[in-house]
Every structure is written in structure tokens, then in C-alpha cells.
Design an enzyme around this catalytic site. Structure first.
Site, short mmCIF file in Angstrom:
data_model
loop_
_atom_site.label_atom_id
_atom_site.label_comp_id
_atom_site.label_asym_id
_atom_site.label_seq_id
_atom_site.Cartn_x
_atom_site.Cartn_y
_atom_site.Cartn_z
CB CYS A 1 30.58 -31.12 24.73
SG CYS A 1 30.67 -32.90 24.76
CG ASN B 1 30.51 -21.45 10.27
OD1 ASN B 1 30.08 -22.23 9.34
ND2 ASN B 1 30.01 -21.07 11.25
CB THR C 1 13.19 3.55 10.78
OG1 THR C 1 11.56 3.81 10.80
CG2 THR C 1 14.04 4.83 10.80
N GLY D 1 23.18 -11.40 8.82
CA GLY D 1 23.26 -12.52 7.84
C GLY D 1 22.25 -13.52 7.90
CB THR D 2 20.44 -14.90 10.81
OG1 THR D 2 21.41 -15.66 11.03
CG2 THR D 2 19.06 -15.91 11.06
CD GLN E 1 32.08 -17.23 8.43
OE1 GLN E 1 33.18 -16.84 8.48
NE2 GLN E 1 31.14 -17.21 9.41
#
Ligand code: FES
Lengths: 392, 141
Positions: A331, A151, A243, A71-72, A185
Site C-alpha cells: 500500500c 535494508n 566539479t 548510493g543509487t 546499509q
């Protein structure tokens, strides 16, 4: 130990039927689809079939599907490729404030290359502000990229309305800007019809609908010009050389076929689980506050922020009970930064780190949700009893 | 899941020592983490210049919880001078290491302790730690 996997936005298991379809192309036929002999032809035919299956999932034509590696890649390809192909018409690009990093980061690069990027804000539920979008469109605008569904907060954007605004904004005969949708998503989870929605380019990934990882696609409406990202061959109509990942493509095709055929029943189950979890959290964890839109939302998604406590701690305690979830807490982010999506929908600073995302799939059961609803409240209470923010 | 927490960190995270509020503490340290926005509070009881008890409350990640737990363990029974020498490094070592991204959480534990000692000194002698500067607190607090 019980394992309850509730992180389907991050990754999904490969459907058994998909894996079976792929097997002959992993350990059997190894022909290069570009080759003229028998093995090559078999591979090429398999790709053709998969292309039809993927096209059919989003109501596109097979020749409008370009296979990519993830997807990126699809997002990067769309943004760079469409921006460069239209550079003579203008240098302005519009996006929303809640896009995935695979949209925001290439746009930052494009900005450095001289493009101008406008980020349209969202409302408190994460829905793109349509009047702001309308105002942002100028004669210089060449590309508009909006996520289909987030997401992090699950909100589904009003893609059809956005598309209409884009067409109407240039009612004077000028060509409308390209409309790209990051549907990683959404595709395979909710109905996505590129024709009725009026989309020029759309990213989708196989993993989100029980296909393998490492394979995705970019839908590109016929006649839309794009600058290739990978050059050096004739694969994918010359738009994406290299390919082909034959087994992956075959797997994506099968997964797309199953997603289309089973979407109704899958959605019915997901909606039931979603309601059960939302209701359960409301009564059992009153300090959980839903993020995103309660109605316009992915059926496999419940997200929120819990008061006074932090997401990594929550997910670690849940992990000890065999429950996998994700969090948007600073975090756990690589940059230790608060989630831009949660800040954009106006979640208070001290609440952002309490982010938690539960996302389920077609094989999740009601018992899984019951188990979560049994284990989660005591974890929240325990962490809150340790929190300096919770007084008394 | 955060990559690379040692067994020791997991131990202290699972069953943190000395967690909770303290009745009538002699010193309180309240610090905000300027990096990720989390918050830690440490409470100490002092008798004859010795820390007889230490407790904490933490709003933060696994590493933040584990380092506050370890810090309170390490300083109990120490004189104030000795306690001030317990650096975040010492806490990290006692925990058998922390992932690099999580080192800042141990700095928070060191700051919270220093804050508590500073508070105690201010209350009892009118003069705090000479080089102690409270950290910028996170926005909204
Ligand atoms: S407290 Fe935020 S990363 Fe440790």
C-alpha cells in the site's frame, strides 16, 4: 510531543561534528579543486584528506575511492560501468533476489541491452543460497553483485564466503568475474574490509553513517576496469567527471573517521537496543514475526510482519504518537506491489502487507524503545480488531 | 508517510465510524483488492428497503479505512436504490479528495457495499444485482 525516530535505514541525522567540519566549505572556501590558485589547492587538499578517511573505513587505498552523488549512483555506475568494460569477456551477470531497486532496475536495463541476468534465490532468513550461486557461475559470467545487508530484513550476507566461491569457480587461471557489493546499509555500521572480504567494487553512502545526503562513494579495486558514467572532465581519475561536492566530500570523510573510531561503542549500544526490542516484541506482540536472520543481522535493525493488519495503517498510528518507522507494505510502494524481498524470503502473501521495520541509531535511547513498546501493542490490537482477517 | 491525505481522511482514519462486526447482518459484502491485496468486509441491516445500519472491517491502508468509514456513514438511512448510487467518487469527494494512487481503495469500499446489497437481495429475493460481479479476491483467500 515525543519524537522517536526509528527509520535510520531511510535517513540519518548529520553528526554535529560532521556539520562543523563541513561549514568552512559551505560558507567559506568556494575554490574549484581543479584550480591552481590558493582556494583551489585548499579544496583539493580537503578532498585528499576525506578520500583517505573514507578509504580507511573499508581498508582500501585512497586512489580506490570514487566519490559519487548517492548510493543509487554508485550502484548504477558499478553495474553499467563494469558490465560494459567487460563485455568482450561475456554477457552474464549474477545477483540475488533481494537486492535494492538501484541494483535490480539497472540490471533490467542491461538485460534489454543483451546481457543475461541470473537472480540467485535466498533462504527463509534472506541468506543467499551459496550452492545456487556456485551453480550459476559460467565462463560467460563477468559480474556478480550481492548486497552486504538488506535494508528491509536486516540480514547480513556471507560476503567472504561468496567471494571465495567466486574465486574458486574460476580456478583454471581465467580471470574471476568482478564482485560488486552494495554496502550502503552496512558500511559505517558494521566492519567492512574490502581486502579480507575480497571485493572488487563496493557502494557506500555517507548518510548511513551520519554524513550528509548527496554524497557517496564507489570503491574500485586498483586495476579494475570500468566505463565512466559521467564524462567531460578529469575529476576522480577521469572515472567520474563533474566539479566535486567539496563540502559533502569533507563531511563524508569526517563521518567515516568517526564511524571507524566509534564503531565498537555504537555497536554495543545498538545490540543492546536490538535485544531489548526483540524481547519486548516477543512478549508484547505475539503476532509479530521477525523477518530476516535473528543472528546474522544489522545491529540497528528489527523487522517483521504483523498478522492480520497492514503496514501503512500501523505507521500512521505510530506517527500520531511521534514514532517514525517504515514498512514494506504494498500500500505504500509506488507500484502498489508486494515487496519482492519479503516474497523472496517466503513470507506468505497475506502477511507481506503487515511489514514493519524499526531501525535505530547511535542516538537512540532505551527510553525510546520503552516508549515504542508501550505505544505499539495497543495500535496492533486496535487495527486487528478492525481486521476482517482476525476472527473472534 | 503517505503523501497528501486530507484532514477529513485523517479524521476518519483516526476515529473510524461504524467499525466492527455486526450481529446477524442482513447482507455481507466481502471483497479483495486486486491491486494491493487488501481485504474489506461490509455488513448491512435492511428494514423496509432502507439501510438502517452499516458496519465494516478493513485490512488495508489509511485510505481504505477512511473510505469504508465514510461509505458506511453515507449509506445509512438510504434506500437500497439510493445507496447503490453512492459511487466511490462520492466517497472521495466527501473525504475532500484522495491521492491518485489511493483511488483504488475507494473502489474497494464501493464494491464492498454493492457486495453487501447483492448478498441481501440474493437472500431475500433469490436474485442478486443484475450487473454485480464479485471481484477477484487476493491470493490466499
Ligand atoms: S488498501 Fe492497499 S493501498 Fe489502500
Amino acid at each position: 510531543m515525543t519524537t522517536v525516530y526509528l527509520d535510520h535505514v531511510a535517513a540519518n541525522p548529520v553528526d554535529k561534528r560532521v556539520a562543523e567540519t563541513m561549514m568552512p566549505y559551505i560558507s567559506g572556501n568556494y575554490g574549484n579543486p581543479s584550480a591552481l590558485y590558493e582556494q583551489g589547492r585548499i579544496a583539493a587538499q580537503a578532498i585528499d584528506k576525506a578520500r583517505q578517511q573514507v578509504a580507511s573505513l573499508i581498508n582500501a587505498k585512497p586512489e580506490e575511492i570514487i566519490f559519487t552523488s548517492c548510493g543509487t549512483e554508485s550502484n548504477n555506475f558499478a553495474l553499467h560501468g563494469l558490465a560494459q568494460a567487460n563485455i568482450k569477456k561475456g554477457k552474464h551477470i549474477i545477483t540475488s533476489a533481494i537486492e535494492h531497486f538501484s541494483i535490480h532496475h539497472p540490471l533490467k536495463t542491461l538485460e534489454k541491452q543483451g546481457f543475461k541476468v541470473t537472480q540467485v534465490p535466498v533462504d527463509g532468513n534472506g541468506i543467499v543460497k551459496l550452492d545456487e550461486l556456485k551453480k550459476a557461475i559460467t565462463p560467460e559470467t563477468i559480474l556478480i553483485s550481492i548486497t552486504h545487508a538488506s535494508n528491509e530484513i536486516g540480514t547480513i550476507e556471507p560476503i567472504a564466503e561468496i567471494s571465495q566461491i567466486i574465486r574458486q569457480a574460476t580456478g583454471d587461471g581465467r580471470q574471476a568475474p568482478c564482485f560488486h557489493v552494495d554496502a550502503v546499509q552496512a558500511a559505517g555500521v558494521i566492519p567492512v574490509d574490502v581486502q579480507t572480504l575480497g571485493i572488487d567494487a563496493l557502494s557506500l553512502a555517507a548518510d548511513q553513517f551520519y554524513g550528509p545526503k548527496g554524497i557517496a562513494a564507489l570503491y574500485l579495486k586498483k586495476g579494475t576496469r570500468i566505463l565512466p558514467f559521467l564524462e567531460g572532465g578529469i575529476q576522480e581519475g577521469g572515472k567520474r567527471s563533474g566539479t566535486e561536492n567539496v563540502s559533502g566530500i569533507v563531511g563524508m570523510g569526517k563521518a567515516a573517521e568517526l564511524a571507524k573510531a566509534e564503531m565498537k561503542e555504537r555497536t554495543a549500544l545498538l545490540k543492546k537496543l536490538q535485544k531489548k526490542l526483540m524481547d519486548g516484541l516477543k512478549t508484547k506482540v505475539p503476532t509479530f514475526h521477525l523477518t530476516g536472520d535473528a543472528e546474522q543481522r544489522l545491529p540497528n535493525h528489527v523487522s517483521g510482519c504483523v498478522e492480520f493488519i497492514e503496514g501503512e495503517s500501523m505507521s500512521m498510528f505510530l506517527d500520531m504518537e511521534g514514532i517514525s518507522v517504515s514498512t514494506g507494505s504494498a500500500c505504500v510502494s509506488k507500484a502498489l506491489k508486494a515487496s519482492h524481498v519479503l516474497l523472496a524470503v517466503g513470507v506468505a502473501r497475506e502477511m507481506v502487507n503487515g511489514s514493519i521495520v524499526f531501525s535505530f541509531g547511535k542516538d537512540t535511547t532505551e527510553a525510546d524503545i520503552d516508549y515504542l513498546l508501550e505505544k505499539f501493542p495497543p495500535i496492533v490490537e486496535r487495527l486487528q480488531s478492525m481486521s476482517p482477517l482476525k476472527k473472534g | 508517510m503517505p503523501e497528501g491525505y486530507s484532514e477529513k481522511v485523517m479524521d476518519h482514519f483516526r476515529n473510524p465510524h461504524n467499525v466492527g462486526e455486526m450481529k446477524d447482518p442482513d447482507g455481507i459484502g466481502h471483497v479483495g483488492n486486486p491491486v494491493c491485496g487488501d481485504i474489506m468486509e461490509m455488513y448491512i441491516k435492511v428494514k423496509d428497503n432502507v439501510i438502517t445500519d452499516a458496519k465494516f472491517k478493513t485490512f488495508g491502508c489509511g485510505a481504505a479505512i477512511a473510505t469504508s468509514s465514510m461509505m458506511t456513514d453515507l449509506v445509512k438511512g438510504k434506500t437500497l436504490e439510493e445507496a447503490l448510487k453512492v459511487s466511490n467518487r462520492a466517497v472521495v469527494e466527501a473525504l475532500e479528495g484522495l491521492p491518485p494512487r489511493k483511488l483504488h481503495c475507494s473502489v474497494l469500499a464501493e464494491d464492498a457495499l454493492k457486495g453487501a446489497i447483492n448478498d441481501y437481495l440474493l437472500k431475500t429475493t433469490g436474485k442478486g444485482l443484475p450487473d454485480w460481479k464479485p471481484h477477484e479476491e487476493s491470493e490466499g483467500h
